[in-house]
Write an enzyme that holds these catalytic residues in place. Sequence first.
Site, short mmCIF file in Angstrom:
data_model
loop_
_atom_site.label_atom_id
_atom_site.label_comp_id
_atom_site.label_asym_id
_atom_site.label_seq_id
_atom_site.Cartn_x
_atom_site.Cartn_y
_atom_site.Cartn_z
N LYS A 147 1.80 -3.37 7.41
CA LYS A 147 1.95 -3.59 5.97
C LYS A 147 3.42 -3.54 5.55
O LYS A 147 3.82 -4.21 4.60
CB LYS A 147 1.15 -2.54 5.19
CG LYS A 147 -0.35 -2.82 5.14
CD LYS A 147 -0.67 -3.94 4.16
CE LYS A 147 -2.17 -4.16 4.01
NZ LYS A 147 -2.51 -5.29 3.13
N GLU A 163 0.30 3.58 1.89
CA GLU A 163 0.48 3.97 3.30
C GLU A 163 1.90 3.68 3.79
O GLU A 163 2.34 4.24 4.78
CB GLU A 163 -0.53 3.23 4.18
CG GLU A 163 -1.89 3.88 4.26
CD GLU A 163 -1.87 5.20 5.02
OE1 GLU A 163 -1.48 5.22 6.19
OE2 GLU A 163 -2.25 6.22 4.44
N TYR A 184 -1.41 0.27 11.10
CA TYR A 184 -1.73 -0.41 9.84
C TYR A 184 -0.52 -0.37 8.89
O TYR A 184 -0.11 -1.39 8.33
CB TYR A 184 -2.95 0.26 9.18
CG TYR A 184 -3.17 -0.13 7.73
CD1 TYR A 184 -3.82 -1.31 7.40
CD2 TYR A 184 -2.73 0.68 6.68
CE1 TYR A 184 -4.02 -1.68 6.07
CE2 TYR A 184 -2.92 0.33 5.35
CZ TYR A 184 -3.57 -0.85 5.06
OH TYR A 184 -3.76 -1.21 3.74
N THR A 225 0.80 -1.23 0.00
CA THR A 225 0.00 0.00 0.00
C THR A 225 0.83 1.27 0.00
O THR A 225 1.96 1.30 0.53
CB THR A 225 -0.90 0.02 1.27
OG1 THR A 225 -1.40 1.35 1.48
CG2 THR A 225 -0.13 -0.37 2.52
#
Length: 349
Positions: A154, A128, A150, A126
């Site tokens: 990841k 992110e 999160y 991602t």
Amino acid sequence: MKKRALITGITGQDGAYLAKFLLEKGYEVYGTYRRLSSPNFWRLQYLDIFEKVNLIPADLVDTGSIVEAVKISEPDEIYHLAAQSFVGASFEQPIGTGEVTGLGVTRVLEAIRQIDPGIKFYQASTSELYGRGHSSSLNENSPFRPASPYAAAKLYGYWLTRQYREAYGIFACNGILFNHESPLRGLEFVTRKISNAVAKIALGIEKELRLGNLEAKRDWGYAPDYVESMWLMLQQKEPDDYVIGTNESHSVKEFAERAFDIVGLDWQEYVKVDKRFLRPLDVNFLQGDYSKAKAKLGWKPKVKFDKLVKIMVNEDLNRWERWLNGERFPWDAPNYPSEAKIITRVLRV
Ligand code: NAP
Ligand code: GDD
């Protein structure tokens, strides 16, 4: 013989679109789902593919169930999409997010290594990962500065994917996907929260829309375009990592403005800033340079920002109009409480 694919998280936005895409390519599609007290197959029903996919119960915290899913499906390709995917919730459940979104990746990779290292693996990485402090377009070589539990989970999954590729020769790829949205997006994510509220306000069912950080900018693409890139990554000669985005960035405010424009309303009259929706840390800018994917996969986005907002608002309008006319069909919104009903730690700060 038909190729076989296993999709973890087939009940989510990307899982449903990817299942449809792979069925159209002639794959035999298997997907994992979690046992929940109320069934959660609305997206598969909405796309009219529920009867065409094979479902296997599995939970990412339960290693045995993952191993069993791989043994049952005997896949050529695994698309690992399942995760606790909501950044906001990762601040409320950081440990659970680490277990599911981080360690879950290792559980799937270990199952591949032990059962059949020839299975190809896609990891749902991602944008992110990039986190805070960026102000220009990001590519595969840009630094990662994750800014949520999160994103940290990841990042762990990203590196495990690379390690299993390098250590064991597994065909494992990271798709570093920037935000992608659709009418199948969960209602807690900001784009769908906006499109759903705009439709209800336009039809007189709701009066206002409460949002958090209006200045945050994201690179928003269209989920059906993005699932194609996942498949393309696994069809290459060599495994690699790719950024997938639109190379455009727009603020939450712009999304709201455009969405209200579609129904002829002024966003400023309806949007209220509510600090309950501010995160302890937020990422203010993300934009994805997809040049590598374009050059090597021949991939580029078909739907850009304006069209995306239209697709989402028009579909939510259509759904609420049908609902007002007494129609009932697979769709999430009528079952979702107002976010005002939900109490989080943020509320007590
Ligand atoms: P989503 O709609 O939230 O779907 C997540 C899926 O994971 C659902 O099927 C969910 O099952 C499943 N899941 C959650 N916890 C699980 C557990 N403990 N065991 C087994 N399954 C579990 O997410 P999405 O938007 O489709 O995203 C797919 C993947 O891409 C995620 O890994 C996400 O983090 C990543 N990603 C998404 C974007 C984006 O913009 N959409 C961008 C980059 C990366 P239930 O239906 O039972 O909850
Ligand atoms: N959800 C939400 N709700 N976000 C809001 C709100 C609100 O009321 N108001 C402002 N925002 C801001 C958030 O603070 C964030 O900066 C931005 O809108 C986008 O939030 P989300 O739509 O929740 O998505 P995300 O960018 O945090 O995460 C999504 O994209 C990632 C890829 O960059 C998820 O799909 C992740 O799973 C994915 O990895």
